[in-house]
Design a protein around this motif. Structure first.
Motif, mmCIF file in Angstrom:
data_model
loop_
_atom_site.group_PDB
_atom_site.id
_atom_site.type_symbol
_atom_site.label_atom_id
_atom_site.label_comp_id
_atom_site.label_asym_id
_atom_site.label_seq_id
_atom_site.Cartn_x
_atom_site.Cartn_y
_atom_site.Cartn_z
ATOM 1 N N GLY A 146 42.977 44.085 45.577
ATOM 2 C CA GLY A 146 42.068 44.566 44.540
ATOM 3 C C GLY A 146 41.658 43.529 43.518
ATOM 4 N N GLY A 147 42.229 42.343 43.609
ATOM 5 C CA GLY A 147 41.860 41.301 42.657
ATOM 6 C C GLY A 147 40.476 40.747 42.937
ATOM 7 N N LEU B 272 39.035 46.119 36.788
ATOM 8 C CA LEU B 272 39.509 46.030 38.166
ATOM 9 C C LEU B 272 40.635 47.040 38.348
ATOM 10 C CD1 LEU B 272 39.821 42.170 38.828
ATOM 11 C CD2 LEU B 272 38.199 43.728 39.930
ATOM 12 N N ARG B 273 40.799 47.505 39.578
ATOM 13 C CA ARG B 273 41.951 48.329 39.909
ATOM 14 C C ARG B 273 42.732 47.649 41.028
ATOM 15 N NH1 ARG B 273 42.876 54.478 42.164
ATOM 16 N NH2 ARG B 273 42.126 53.555 44.119
ATOM 17 N N LEU B 274 43.963 47.312 40.723
ATOM 18 C CA LEU B 274 44.839 46.691 41.706
ATOM 19 C C LEU B 274 45.651 47.765 42.419
ATOM 20 C CD1 LEU B 274 46.225 43.667 39.645
ATOM 21 C CD2 LEU B 274 44.061 43.877 40.896
ATOM 22 N N SER B 275 45.940 47.486 43.682
ATOM 23 C CA SER B 275 46.766 48.391 44.476
ATOM 24 C C SER B 275 47.967 47.638 45.023
ATOM 25 C CB SER B 275 45.961 48.966 45.642
ATOM 26 O OG SER B 275 44.859 49.710 45.198
ATOM 27 N N VAL C 221 47.841 35.559 38.901
ATOM 28 C CA VAL C 221 48.164 36.250 40.143
ATOM 29 C C VAL C 221 49.048 37.432 39.768
ATOM 30 C CG1 VAL C 221 49.217 36.103 42.422
ATOM 31 C CG2 VAL C 221 48.026 34.120 41.468
ATOM 32 N N TYR C 222 48.685 38.607 40.254
ATOM 33 C CA TYR C 222 49.395 39.840 39.918
ATOM 34 C C TYR C 222 50.245 40.294 41.098
ATOM 35 C CZ TYR C 222 46.758 40.352 35.606
ATOM 36 O OH TYR C 222 46.247 40.152 34.348
ATOM 37 N N THR D 284 47.879 39.227 44.169
ATOM 38 C CA THR D 284 46.420 39.261 44.231
ATOM 39 C C THR D 284 45.867 38.536 43.007
ATOM 40 O OG1 THR D 284 44.482 40.702 44.517
ATOM 41 C CG2 THR D 284 46.259 41.552 43.125
ATOM 42 N N GLN D 285 44.911 37.642 43.244
ATOM 43 C CA GLN D 285 44.380 36.804 42.173
ATOM 44 C C GLN D 285 43.348 37.568 41.350
ATOM 45 O OE1 GLN D 285 44.946 33.336 41.319
ATOM 46 N NE2 GLN D 285 43.725 33.964 39.537
ATOM 47 N N VAL D 286 43.520 37.526 40.057
ATOM 48 C CA VAL D 286 42.540 38.079 39.123
ATOM 49 C C VAL D 286 42.021 36.929 38.268
ATOM 50 C CG1 VAL D 286 42.184 39.578 37.126
ATOM 51 C CG2 VAL D 286 43.572 40.366 39.059
ATOM 52 N N THR D 287 40.720 36.749 38.264
ATOM 53 C CA THR D 287 40.092 35.700 37.466
ATOM 54 C C THR D 287 39.053 36.343 36.557
ATOM 55 O OG1 THR D 287 40.400 34.081 39.238
ATOM 56 C CG2 THR D 287 38.824 33.527 37.496
#
Length: 117
Positions: free
Chosen positions: A8-9, A18-21, A94-95, A111-114
Motif C-alpha cells: 500500500g505504500g 495512503l492506506r497500508l495493509s 519504510v513501514y 512498504t516504502q512511503v515517500t
C-alpha cells in the motif's frame, strides 16, 4: 510458518493519504487476540513504533502521528491496516508491521512511503 506482507505504500504529496495493509498468513494462525504494531524506519534513523492495536482492542499512537494515523484490523481477512492522512515529508520511511511484542522472524520487507511534492 507465519508470514507478514506489507503493501500500500507509494509516492504521495504532502497532505495526501495512503492506506497500508499487513496481510498475515500461516497455517492456522489468526490475528485475533493478538496485539499488533506498525513501525517505520526512515533513512539513517532507528526504527520507531508509530501505532499499536493492543490485545484488548485499544489503540495507541506516537505523538508524531496522533490525530493523523489510524490503526485497524480485519480478523476475517487476517489483515492489519494503517490509514495515514495529512501526510508530511517527515513521514517518509519504510513501514513495517509486527506482532506485539515484536518477533524477529516476523519482520517483512516493509512498504516504502515517500511524501514529497
Amino acid at each position: 510458518q507465519v508470514q507478514l506482507v506489507e503493501s500500500g505504500g507509494g509516492l504521495v504529496q504532502p497532505g495526501g493519504s495512503l492506506r497500508l495493509s499487513c496481510a498475515v498468513s500461516g497455517s492456522g494462525f489468526s490475528i485475533y487476540g493478538v496485539g499488533w504494531d506498525w513501525h517505520r524506519q526512515a533513512p539513517g534513523k532507528q526504527r520507531e513504533l508509530v501505532a499499536t492495536f493492543t490485545r484488548g482492542g485499544s489503540t495507541v499512537y506516537a505523538d508524531s502521528v496522533k490525530g493523523r494515523f489510524t490503526i485497524s484490523r480485519d480478523n476475517a481477512k487476517n489483515t492489519i491496516y494503517l490509514q495515514m492522512n495529512s501526510l508530511k515529508p517527515e513521514d517518509t520511511a519504510v513501514y513495517y508491521c509486527n506482532r506485539r511484542p515484536p518477533i524477529t522472524n516476523y519482520w517483512g520487507q516493509g512498504t516504502q512511503v515517500t511524501v514529497s511534492s
